[in-house]
Design a protein around this motif. Structure first.
Motif, PDB file in Angstrom:
ATOM      1  N   GLU A  52       0.840  -1.193   0.000  1.00 52.33           N
ATOM      2  CA  GLU A  52       0.000   0.000   0.000  1.00 52.33           C
ATOM      3  C   GLU A  52       0.882   1.252   0.000  1.00 52.33           C
ATOM      4  O   GLU A  52       1.852   1.342   0.747  1.00 52.33           O
ATOM      5  CB  GLU A  52      -0.887   0.008   1.242  1.00 52.33           C
ATOM      6  CG  GLU A  52      -1.833   1.195   1.300  1.00 52.33           C
ATOM      7  CD  GLU A  52      -2.606   1.242   2.599  1.00 52.33           C
ATOM      8  OE1 GLU A  52      -2.037   0.848   3.639  1.00 52.33           O
ATOM      9  OE2 GLU A  52      -3.766   1.669   2.581  1.00 52.33           O
ATOM     10  N   LYS A  75      -6.139   3.477 -11.504  1.00 55.01           N
ATOM     11  CA  LYS A  75      -7.498   3.877 -11.157  1.00 55.01           C
ATOM     12  C   LYS A  75      -8.526   2.826 -11.549  1.00 55.01           C
ATOM     13  O   LYS A  75      -9.659   2.860 -11.072  1.00 55.01           O
ATOM     14  CB  LYS A  75      -7.835   5.215 -11.829  1.00 55.01           C
ATOM     15  CG  LYS A  75      -7.000   6.385 -11.311  1.00 55.01           C
ATOM     16  CD  LYS A  75      -7.196   6.574  -9.822  1.00 55.01           C
ATOM     17  CE  LYS A  75      -6.353   7.671  -9.247  1.00 55.01           C
ATOM     18  NZ  LYS A  75      -6.540   7.848  -7.794  1.00 55.01           N
ATOM     19  N   LEU A  77      -8.189  -0.439 -10.969  1.00 56.98           N
ATOM     20  CA  LEU A  77      -8.125  -1.591 -10.079  1.00 56.98           C
ATOM     21  C   LEU A  77      -8.726  -1.244  -8.723  1.00 56.98           C
ATOM     22  O   LEU A  77      -8.428  -0.195  -8.152  1.00 56.98           O
ATOM     23  CB  LEU A  77      -6.670  -2.048  -9.893  1.00 56.98           C
ATOM     24  CG  LEU A  77      -5.945  -2.576 -11.131  1.00 56.98           C
ATOM     25  CD1 LEU A  77      -4.472  -2.829 -10.811  1.00 56.98           C
ATOM     26  CD2 LEU A  77      -6.601  -3.860 -11.625  1.00 56.98           C
ATOM     27  N   ASP A  78      -9.555  -2.133  -8.196  1.00 53.10           N
ATOM     28  CA  ASP A  78     -10.183  -1.882  -6.899  1.00 53.10           C
ATOM     29  C   ASP A  78      -9.153  -1.689  -5.798  1.00 53.10           C
ATOM     30  O   ASP A  78      -9.344  -0.889  -4.881  1.00 53.10           O
ATOM     31  CB  ASP A  78     -11.119  -3.036  -6.528  1.00 53.10           C
ATOM     32  CG  ASP A  78     -12.392  -3.023  -7.357  1.00 53.10           C
ATOM     33  OD1 ASP A  78     -12.735  -1.954  -7.897  1.00 53.10           O
ATOM     34  OD2 ASP A  78     -13.041  -4.083  -7.466  1.00 53.10           O
ATOM     35  N   GLN A  79      -8.044  -2.433  -5.865  1.00 56.32           N
ATOM     36  CA  GLN A  79      -7.032  -2.371  -4.814  1.00 56.32           C
ATOM     37  C   GLN A  79      -6.273  -1.050  -4.795  1.00 56.32           C
ATOM     38  O   GLN A  79      -5.732  -0.662  -3.768  1.00 56.32           O
ATOM     39  CB  GLN A  79      -6.026  -3.521  -4.973  1.00 56.32           C
ATOM     40  CG  GLN A  79      -6.590  -4.885  -4.613  1.00 56.32           C
ATOM     41  CD  GLN A  79      -5.563  -5.969  -4.857  1.00 56.32           C
ATOM     42  OE1 GLN A  79      -5.502  -6.542  -5.943  1.00 56.32           O
ATOM     43  NE2 GLN A  79      -4.758  -6.259  -3.859  1.00 56.32           N
ATOM     44  N   THR A  80      -6.212  -0.363  -5.934  1.00 55.53           N
ATOM     45  CA  THR A  80      -5.350   0.820  -6.033  1.00 55.53           C
ATOM     46  C   THR A  80      -6.089   2.086  -6.461  1.00 55.53           C
ATOM     47  O   THR A  80      -5.469   3.148  -6.539  1.00 55.53           O
ATOM     48  CB  THR A  80      -4.211   0.549  -7.042  1.00 55.53           C
ATOM     49  OG1 THR A  80      -4.787   0.228  -8.328  1.00 55.53           O
ATOM     50  CG2 THR A  80      -3.341  -0.614  -6.587  1.00 55.53           C
ATOM     51  N   LYS A  81      -7.378   2.004  -6.693  1.00 56.05           N
ATOM     52  CA  LYS A  81      -8.105   3.130  -7.294  1.00 56.05           C
ATOM     53  C   LYS A  81      -8.114   4.383  -6.423  1.00 56.05           C
ATOM     54  O   LYS A  81      -8.274   5.495  -6.934  1.00 56.05           O
ATOM     55  CB  LYS A  81      -9.541   2.722  -7.630  1.00 56.05           C
ATOM     56  CG  LYS A  81     -10.374   2.384  -6.401  1.00 56.05           C
ATOM     57  CD  LYS A  81     -11.780   1.936  -6.796  1.00 56.05           C
ATOM     58  CE  LYS A  81     -12.614   1.615  -5.557  1.00 56.05           C
ATOM     59  NZ  LYS A  81     -13.969   1.141  -5.930  1.00 56.05           N
ATOM     60  N   ASP A  82      -7.949   4.226  -5.101  1.00 54.15           N
ATOM     61  CA  ASP A  82      -8.002   5.377  -4.205  1.00 54.15           C
ATOM     62  C   ASP A  82      -6.638   6.010  -3.934  1.00 54.15           C
ATOM     63  O   ASP A  82      -6.551   7.003  -3.215  1.00 54.15           O
ATOM     64  CB  ASP A  82      -8.640   4.979  -2.872  1.00 54.15           C
ATOM     65  CG  ASP A  82     -10.112   4.617  -3.021  1.00 54.15           C
ATOM     66  OD1 ASP A  82     -10.776   5.243  -3.871  1.00 54.15           O
ATOM     67  OD2 ASP A  82     -10.585   3.718  -2.302  1.00 54.15           O
ATOM     68  N   ARG A 196     -14.895   4.430   3.344  1.00 52.61           N
ATOM     69  CA  ARG A 196     -14.212   3.760   2.234  1.00 52.61           C
ATOM     70  C   ARG A 196     -13.993   4.686   1.047  1.00 52.61           C
ATOM     71  O   ARG A 196     -13.074   4.510   0.264  1.00 52.61           O
ATOM     72  CB  ARG A 196     -15.026   2.548   1.804  1.00 52.61           C
ATOM     73  CG  ARG A 196     -14.822   1.336   2.696  1.00 52.61           C
ATOM     74  CD  ARG A 196     -15.390   0.100   2.041  1.00 52.61           C
ATOM     75  NE  ARG A 196     -16.839   0.080   2.096  1.00 52.61           N
ATOM     76  CZ  ARG A 196     -17.529  -0.484   3.078  1.00 52.61           C
ATOM     77  NH1 ARG A 196     -16.911  -1.037   4.087  1.00 52.61           N
ATOM     78  NH2 ARG A 196     -18.846  -0.467   3.049  1.00 52.61           N
ATOM     79  N   ASP A 197     -14.846   5.667   0.905  1.00 52.14           N
ATOM     80  CA  ASP A 197     -14.736   6.604  -0.208  1.00 52.14           C
ATOM     81  C   ASP A 197     -14.128   7.945   0.195  1.00 52.14           C
ATOM     82  O   ASP A 197     -14.008   8.837  -0.641  1.00 52.14           O
ATOM     83  CB  ASP A 197     -16.124   6.873  -0.815  1.00 52.14           C
ATOM     84  CG  ASP A 197     -16.735   5.630  -1.414  1.00 52.14           C
ATOM     85  OD1 ASP A 197     -17.968   5.509  -1.356  1.00 52.14           O
ATOM     86  OD2 ASP A 197     -15.976   4.788  -1.913  1.00 52.14           O
TER      87      ASP A 197
END
Length: 226
Positions: A52, A75, A77-82, A196-197
């Motif tokens: 991370e 952006k 990928l769910d794991q890295t989008k944030d 989460r967002d």
């Protein structure tokens, strides 16, 4: 993906030129305990799936996968989008580059040669957000423990070679006030969804909501003789 402790706040720098990586590391090294290098977009994606990062800086003009493509994949990928992305490029660039950077999800766009102080300031903003989001997540976990009566994890070992001491069973919740408990649980679930967002200005509002929940849980426990 390995989650990093909030105090480390690792940074990923991506550039195919060794001298550029050295320069970025020199400017940003004092901001984080760990700065990871990647020489291509493919290498950057692999690093981000393993670990991370608080923020990633990517050179736009790289052979193979460009900085734009790398940012778009991050952006996507769910794991890295944030994870916030800062794109870097040389002075002689297409005027549409900044627009393209923002359309693929980049948080910022800087033109080389950049002011080291400006770069450090921008990166430090994302490092602070990373730490605050981790603190909010820890507060949400603590509230869950209070609501469910789950015990704290043991912090000391029973001795060399001894089996770990099992945690004490959670006490059964006292009767009554079920509606209040359900209401607090519902509000906590809403906070989790927002958490989460959460990025940027939303963090302050979430902190206030969590603080209000903490007070509500304390009042409820006192009223029920917990």
């Amino acid at each position: 993906m390995t989650l990093s402790p909030p105090d480390t706040a690792p940074i990923l720098i991506v550039d195919d030129m060794e001298e550029n990586l050295v320069a970025l590391e020199a400017v940003l090294g004092s901001l984080a305990t760990k700065v990871v290098r990647a020489r291509s977009g493919e290498e950057a994606l692999k690093a981000m799936l393993r670990e991370e990062f608080a923020v990633v800086l990517i050179d736009v003009l790289m052979p193979g996968m460009s900085g734009f493509e790398t940012a778009a994949n991050i952006k996507g990928l769910d794991q890295t989008k944030d994870v916030p992305v800062i794109l870097l490029t040389g002075a002689s660039v297409d005027p549409d580059y900044a627009y393209r950077g923002y359309t693929v999800g980049a948080a910022d766009f800087l033109i080389k040669p950049f002011d080291p102080w400006l770069l450090r300031t921008k990166v430090n903003v994302f490092l602070d957000l990373y730490r605050k989001n981790h603190q909010l997540a820890a507060q949400a976990t603590q509230l869950k423990r209070l609501l469910t009566g789950a015990p704290e994890a043991p912090t000391t070992a029973a001795g060399p070679g001894a089996a770990p001491r099992p945690p004490e069973p959670a006490p059964a919740p006292p009767a009554g006030d079920d509606a209040s408990l359900a209401d607090i649980a519902s509000r906590l679930a809403q906070i989790e969804l927002l958490l989460r967002d959460a990025r940027g200005a939303e963090s302050a509002g979430l902190a206030d909501r969590i603080a209000a929940l903490e007070k509500a849980v304390e009042r409820l426990m006192v009223g029920r003789g917990a």
